[in-house]
Design a protein around this motif. Structure first.
Motif, mmCIF file in Angstrom:
data_model
loop_
_atom_site.group_PDB
_atom_site.id
_atom_site.type_symbol
_atom_site.label_atom_id
_atom_site.label_comp_id
_atom_site.label_asym_id
_atom_site.label_seq_id
_atom_site.Cartn_x
_atom_site.Cartn_y
_atom_site.Cartn_z
ATOM 1 N N PRO A 1 -9.213 -1.849 12.327
ATOM 2 C CA PRO A 1 -8.325 -2.510 11.343
ATOM 3 C C PRO A 1 -8.848 -3.874 10.910
ATOM 4 O O PRO A 1 -8.577 -4.317 9.795
ATOM 5 C CB PRO A 1 -6.992 -2.627 12.090
ATOM 6 C CG PRO A 1 -7.355 -2.583 13.535
ATOM 7 C CD PRO A 1 -8.564 -1.669 13.618
ATOM 8 N N ASN A 2 -9.618 -4.532 11.773
ATOM 9 C CA ASN A 2 -10.182 -5.841 11.443
ATOM 10 C C ASN A 2 -11.324 -5.739 10.436
ATOM 11 O O ASN A 2 -11.824 -6.759 9.959
ATOM 12 C CB ASN A 2 -10.669 -6.545 12.710
ATOM 13 C CG ASN A 2 -11.793 -5.786 13.396
ATOM 14 O OD1 ASN A 2 -11.749 -4.554 13.529
ATOM 15 N ND2 ASN A 2 -12.812 -6.500 13.849
ATOM 16 N N LEU A 3 -11.748 -4.518 10.084
ATOM 17 C CA LEU A 3 -12.839 -4.315 9.128
ATOM 18 C C LEU A 3 -12.361 -3.631 7.856
ATOM 19 O O LEU A 3 -13.146 -3.046 7.120
ATOM 20 C CB LEU A 3 -13.977 -3.515 9.765
ATOM 21 C CG LEU A 3 -14.672 -4.201 10.943
ATOM 22 C CD1 LEU A 3 -15.724 -3.278 11.543
ATOM 23 C CD2 LEU A 3 -15.290 -5.526 10.520
ATOM 24 N N CYS A 4 -11.074 -3.715 7.606
ATOM 25 C CA CYS A 4 -10.492 -3.204 6.362
ATOM 26 C C CYS A 4 -9.798 -4.380 5.670
ATOM 27 O O CYS A 4 -8.956 -5.038 6.271
ATOM 28 C CB CYS A 4 -9.494 -2.087 6.648
ATOM 29 S SG CYS A 4 -8.680 -1.448 5.172
ATOM 30 N N PHE A 5 -10.196 -4.631 4.419
ATOM 31 C CA PHE A 5 -9.635 -5.744 3.669
ATOM 32 C C PHE A 5 -9.122 -5.269 2.320
ATOM 33 O O PHE A 5 -9.646 -4.313 1.744
ATOM 34 C CB PHE A 5 -10.678 -6.852 3.479
ATOM 35 C CG PHE A 5 -11.130 -7.444 4.775
ATOM 36 C CD1 PHE A 5 -10.407 -8.463 5.376
ATOM 37 C CD2 PHE A 5 -12.255 -6.959 5.416
ATOM 38 C CE1 PHE A 5 -10.804 -8.991 6.586
ATOM 39 C CE2 PHE A 5 -12.665 -7.484 6.629
ATOM 40 C CZ PHE A 5 -11.936 -8.503 7.217
ATOM 41 N N LEU A 6 -8.103 -5.963 1.840
ATOM 42 C CA LEU A 6 -7.514 -5.652 0.548
ATOM 43 C C LEU A 6 -7.583 -6.883 -0.343
ATOM 44 O O LEU A 6 -7.420 -8.016 0.140
ATOM 45 C CB LEU A 6 -6.051 -5.237 0.709
ATOM 46 C CG LEU A 6 -5.798 -3.926 1.448
ATOM 47 C CD1 LEU A 6 -5.841 -4.131 2.945
ATOM 48 C CD2 LEU A 6 -4.466 -3.361 1.048
ATOM 49 N N ALA A 7 -7.811 -6.650 -1.630
ATOM 50 C CA ALA A 7 -7.727 -7.707 -2.633
ATOM 51 C C ALA A 7 -6.367 -7.537 -3.300
ATOM 52 O O ALA A 7 -6.075 -6.471 -3.846
ATOM 53 C CB ALA A 7 -8.858 -7.580 -3.644
ATOM 54 N N MET A 8 -5.554 -8.568 -3.215
ATOM 55 C CA MET A 8 -4.179 -8.481 -3.703
ATOM 56 C C MET A 8 -3.953 -9.409 -4.889
ATOM 57 O O MET A 8 -4.353 -10.573 -4.864
ATOM 58 C CB MET A 8 -3.214 -8.851 -2.580
ATOM 59 C CG MET A 8 -3.327 -8.000 -1.322
ATOM 60 S SD MET A 8 -2.944 -6.256 -1.572
ATOM 61 C CE MET A 8 -1.200 -6.360 -1.987
ATOM 62 N N ASP A 9 -3.319 -8.862 -5.909
ATOM 63 C CA ASP A 9 -2.833 -9.646 -7.038
ATOM 64 C C ASP A 9 -1.315 -9.633 -6.903
ATOM 65 O O ASP A 9 -0.648 -8.692 -7.337
ATOM 66 C CB ASP A 9 -3.276 -9.022 -8.363
ATOM 67 C CG ASP A 9 -2.873 -9.847 -9.579
ATOM 68 O OD1 ASP A 9 -2.292 -10.933 -9.391
ATOM 69 O OD2 ASP A 9 -3.136 -9.404 -10.710
ATOM 70 N N GLY A 10 -0.796 -10.627 -6.232
ATOM 71 C CA GLY A 10 0.626 -10.624 -5.875
ATOM 72 C C GLY A 10 0.871 -9.509 -4.883
ATOM 73 O O GLY A 10 0.243 -9.454 -3.830
ATOM 74 N N ASP A 11 1.735 -8.552 -5.233
ATOM 75 C CA ASP A 11 2.032 -7.412 -4.362
ATOM 76 C C ASP A 11 1.180 -6.193 -4.671
ATOM 77 O O ASP A 11 1.347 -5.155 -4.032
ATOM 78 C CB ASP A 11 3.509 -7.024 -4.495
ATOM 79 C CG ASP A 11 4.435 -8.081 -3.907
ATOM 80 O OD1 ASP A 11 3.984 -8.833 -3.019
ATOM 81 O OD2 ASP A 11 5.596 -8.151 -4.335
ATOM 82 N N LYS A 12 0.296 -6.300 -5.652
ATOM 83 C CA LYS A 12 -0.507 -5.152 -6.079
ATOM 84 C C LYS A 12 -1.894 -5.179 -5.438
ATOM 85 O O LYS A 12 -2.622 -6.169 -5.545
ATOM 86 C CB LYS A 12 -0.646 -5.151 -7.599
ATOM 87 C CG LYS A 12 -1.454 -3.982 -8.125
ATOM 88 C CD LYS A 12 -1.562 -4.008 -9.634
ATOM 89 C CE LYS A 12 -2.368 -2.808 -10.113
ATOM 90 N NZ LYS A 12 -2.571 -2.840 -11.559
ATOM 91 N N CYS A 13 -2.258 -4.085 -4.792
ATOM 92 C CA CYS A 13 -3.589 -3.946 -4.221
ATOM 93 C C CYS A 13 -4.552 -3.549 -5.352
ATOM 94 O O CYS A 13 -4.385 -2.499 -5.971
ATOM 95 C CB CYS A 13 -3.598 -2.886 -3.125
ATOM 96 S SG CYS A 13 -5.222 -2.673 -2.365
ATOM 97 N N VAL A 14 -5.544 -4.411 -5.621
ATOM 98 C CA VAL A 14 -6.478 -4.169 -6.727
ATOM 99 C C VAL A 14 -7.903 -3.913 -6.239
ATOM 100 O O VAL A 14 -8.797 -3.665 -7.050
ATOM 101 C CB VAL A 14 -6.450 -5.330 -7.739
ATOM 102 C CG1 VAL A 14 -5.054 -5.463 -8.346
ATOM 103 C CG2 VAL A 14 -6.900 -6.641 -7.114
ATOM 104 N N GLY A 15 -8.114 -3.962 -4.928
ATOM 105 C CA GLY A 15 -9.428 -3.686 -4.369
ATOM 106 C C GLY A 15 -9.324 -3.496 -2.873
ATOM 107 O O GLY A 15 -8.383 -3.986 -2.237
ATOM 108 N N THR A 16 -10.289 -2.768 -2.332
ATOM 109 C CA THR A 16 -10.306 -2.555 -0.884
ATOM 110 C C THR A 16 -11.716 -2.248 -0.412
ATOM 111 O O THR A 16 -12.533 -1.709 -1.152
ATOM 112 C CB THR A 16 -9.345 -1.417 -0.471
ATOM 113 O OG1 THR A 16 -9.261 -1.377 0.958
ATOM 114 C CG2 THR A 16 -9.806 -0.071 -0.983
ATOM 115 N N VAL A 17 -11.982 -2.625 0.823
ATOM 116 C CA VAL A 17 -13.206 -2.220 1.508
ATOM 117 C C VAL A 17 -12.783 -1.716 2.888
ATOM 118 O O VAL A 17 -11.913 -2.301 3.535
ATOM 119 C CB VAL A 17 -14.243 -3.369 1.602
ATOM 120 C CG1 VAL A 17 -13.752 -4.526 2.451
ATOM 121 C CG2 VAL A 17 -15.595 -2.859 2.084
#
Length: 162
Positions: A52-68
């Motif tokens: 879980p420490n190697l999963c990241f999200l790019a958030m625009d407010g409450d919207k997830c707009v990117g992930t790795v």
């Protein structure tokens, strides 16, 4: 490289670590829209619950707009190998360094956890992804013929950290 508590990547976009199963539908939707492989929910859970420490999200407010989505494990009993399994950015949010920032954040976390190298595969028909990774220091390692279910070859890229 961006840490979770630093200023936004661009505009109002913030990188945050994975925190709960509630984020899984957004991650799956982003990956499903961008990648050619049909990953099952079990594949996603394998990665996000094991690392879980190697999963990241790019958030625009409450919207997830990117992930790795990544992992880190022993490789051939001699080195720790980080692996970038999935990266996706919403098409309406591209060209803002979100993908690069997500990868940089994941690499930073892998380094802090002892990674010696980081690898990934991408389709040879995806020059934008290849360019992104090469700009981050990855080198072409090998071609994997007919690697994907759609019959397309993959290129393995590698970043040496030590």
């Amino acid at each position: 490289m961006t840490a979770p508590s630093e200023a936004p990547v661009t505009g109002n976009i913030n990188l945050v670590p994975f925190s709960s199963e509630d984020e899984l539908p957004a991650i799956m939707a982003l990956i499903g829209a961008d990648l050619s492989e049909p990953y099952s929910i079990y594949t996603f859970r394998y990665f996000i619950h094991s690392w879980p420490n190697l999963c990241f999200l790019a958030m625009d407010g409450d919207k997830c707009v990117g992930t790795v989505v990544c992992k880190l494990a022993m490789h051939k009993s001699r080195s720790y190998r980080g692996y970038i399994a999935m990266l996706a950015v919403d098409k309406n949010y591209r060209k803002r360094r979100i993908g690069s920032s997500l990868v940089e954040r994941a690499i930073t976390e892998m380094k802090q956890n002892g990674a010696d190298e980081v690898v990934l595969e991408t389709e040879v028909t995806n020059p934008i992804a290849i360019k992104l990774y090469e700009q981050l220091g990855f080198a072409r390692d090998k071609v994997l013929f007919r690697y994907y279910l759609n019959g397309v070859d993959a290129i393995r890229l590698k970043l040496w950290l030590r």
